[in-house]
Motif scaffolding. Structure first.
Motif, PDB file in Angstrom:
ATOM      1  N   SER A  42      42.654  50.314  54.663  1.00 53.32           N
ATOM      2  CA  SER A  42      42.184  49.241  53.787  1.00 53.32           C
ATOM      3  C   SER A  42      42.869  49.402  52.439  1.00 53.32           C
ATOM      4  O   SER A  42      42.910  50.492  51.883  1.00 53.32           O
ATOM      5  N   ARG A  43      43.399  48.325  51.957  1.00 58.42           N
ATOM      6  CA  ARG A  43      44.098  48.359  50.669  1.00 58.42           C
ATOM      7  C   ARG A  43      43.073  48.383  49.535  1.00 58.42           C
ATOM      8  O   ARG A  43      42.099  47.653  49.568  1.00 58.42           O
ATOM      9  N   PRO A  44      43.328  49.217  48.529  1.00 58.18           N
ATOM     10  CA  PRO A  44      42.419  49.210  47.383  1.00 58.18           C
ATOM     11  C   PRO A  44      42.536  47.893  46.628  1.00 58.18           C
ATOM     12  O   PRO A  44      43.617  47.298  46.550  1.00 58.18           O
ATOM     13  N   LYS A  45      41.415  47.426  46.110  1.00 56.13           N
ATOM     14  CA  LYS A  45      41.440  46.184  45.346  1.00 56.13           C
ATOM     15  C   LYS A  45      42.035  46.461  43.978  1.00 56.13           C
ATOM     16  O   LYS A  45      41.535  47.295  43.230  1.00 56.13           O
ATOM     17  N   ALA A  46      43.108  45.766  43.667  1.00 55.62           N
ATOM     18  CA  ALA A  46      43.771  45.932  42.379  1.00 55.62           C
ATOM     19  C   ALA A  46      43.049  45.100  41.326  1.00 55.62           C
ATOM     20  O   ALA A  46      42.506  44.038  41.612  1.00 55.62           O
ATOM     21  N   GLN A  47      43.061  45.620  40.115  1.00 56.72           N
ATOM     22  CA  GLN A  47      42.447  44.873  39.030  1.00 56.72           C
ATOM     23  C   GLN A  47      43.350  43.698  38.678  1.00 56.72           C
ATOM     24  O   GLN A  47      44.570  43.846  38.597  1.00 56.72           O
ATOM     25  N   ARG A  48      42.729  42.562  38.509  1.00 55.60           N
ATOM     26  CA  ARG A  48      43.487  41.357  38.189  1.00 55.60           C
ATOM     27  C   ARG A  48      44.057  41.431  36.790  1.00 55.60           C
ATOM     28  O   ARG A  48      43.364  41.767  35.836  1.00 55.60           O
ATOM     29  N   ILE A  49      45.328  41.089  36.640  1.00 53.64           N
ATOM     30  CA  ILE A  49      45.945  41.036  35.319  1.00 53.64           C
ATOM     31  C   ILE A  49      45.362  39.840  34.582  1.00 53.64           C
ATOM     32  O   ILE A  49      45.284  38.741  35.116  1.00 53.64           O
ATOM     33  N   GLY A  50      44.953  40.064  33.360  1.00 47.92           N
ATOM     34  CA  GLY A  50      44.401  38.986  32.547  1.00 47.92           C
ATOM     35  C   GLY A  50      42.928  38.730  32.790  1.00 47.92           C
ATOM     36  O   GLY A  50      42.392  37.712  32.354  1.00 47.92           O
ATOM     37  N   ALA A  51      42.235  39.646  33.468  1.00 48.97           N
ATOM     38  CA  ALA A  51      40.827  39.430  33.786  1.00 48.97           C
ATOM     39  C   ALA A  51      39.946  39.368  32.540  1.00 48.97           C
ATOM     40  O   ALA A  51      38.895  38.755  32.559  1.00 48.97           O
ATOM     41  N   MET A  52      40.372  39.990  31.452  1.00 50.53           N
ATOM     42  CA  MET A  52      39.586  39.997  30.216  1.00 50.53           C
ATOM     43  C   MET A  52      40.059  38.933  29.215  1.00 50.53           C
ATOM     44  O   MET A  52      39.589  38.903  28.083  1.00 50.53           O
ATOM     45  N   LYS A  53      40.966  38.072  29.635  1.00 47.61           N
ATOM     46  CA  LYS A  53      41.496  37.053  28.735  1.00 47.61           C
ATOM     47  C   LYS A  53      40.359  36.197  28.174  1.00 47.61           C
ATOM     48  O   LYS A  53      39.503  35.709  28.904  1.00 47.61           O
ATOM     49  N   GLY A  54      40.350  36.055  26.860  1.00 47.84           N
ATOM     50  CA  GLY A  54      39.334  35.253  26.201  1.00 47.84           C
ATOM     51  C   GLY A  54      38.064  36.024  25.885  1.00 47.84           C
ATOM     52  O   GLY A  54      37.185  35.515  25.199  1.00 47.84           O
ATOM     53  N   ARG A  55      37.919  37.243  26.350  1.00 47.26           N
ATOM     54  CA  ARG A  55      36.714  38.038  26.110  1.00 47.26           C
ATOM     55  C   ARG A  55      36.892  39.043  24.977  1.00 47.26           C
ATOM     56  O   ARG A  55      35.918  39.564  24.454  1.00 47.26           O
TER      57      ARG A  55
END
Length: 78
Positions: A42-55
């Motif tokens: 199972s592939r590890p879930k990568a953190q999305r780039i830009g997930a904190m945009k606007g926060r």
């Protein structure tokens, strides 16, 4: 979960891999003792780039030099 002897695992590796693709875990034993486990990949879930945009807010003076007293505190001189 299946348990197979090492010799059987060698002979049936392709079938064991197919089983792993289907979610079957297999323990491989040597002289009756478990030594390895074949599990589905199972592939590890990568953190999305830009997930904190606007926060996050970066103040306009973020990169300005510190005041003398703040710099002295930061450097441990007070």
């Amino acid at each position: 979960m299946n348990m197979v002897a090492l010799a059987e695992a060698k002979a049936k590796l392709s079938q064991l891999v197919d089983g792993a693709q289907d979610g079957v875990e297999t323990v491989i034993a040597k002289h009756g003792r478990p030594v390895a486990k074949l599990v589905p990949f199972s592939r590890p879930k990568a953190q999305r780039i830009g997930a904190m945009k606007g926060r996050l807010v970066v103040p306009d003076d973020f990169d300005q030099p510190l005041a003398e007293d703040e710099l002295a505190l930061f450097e441990g001189k007070l």
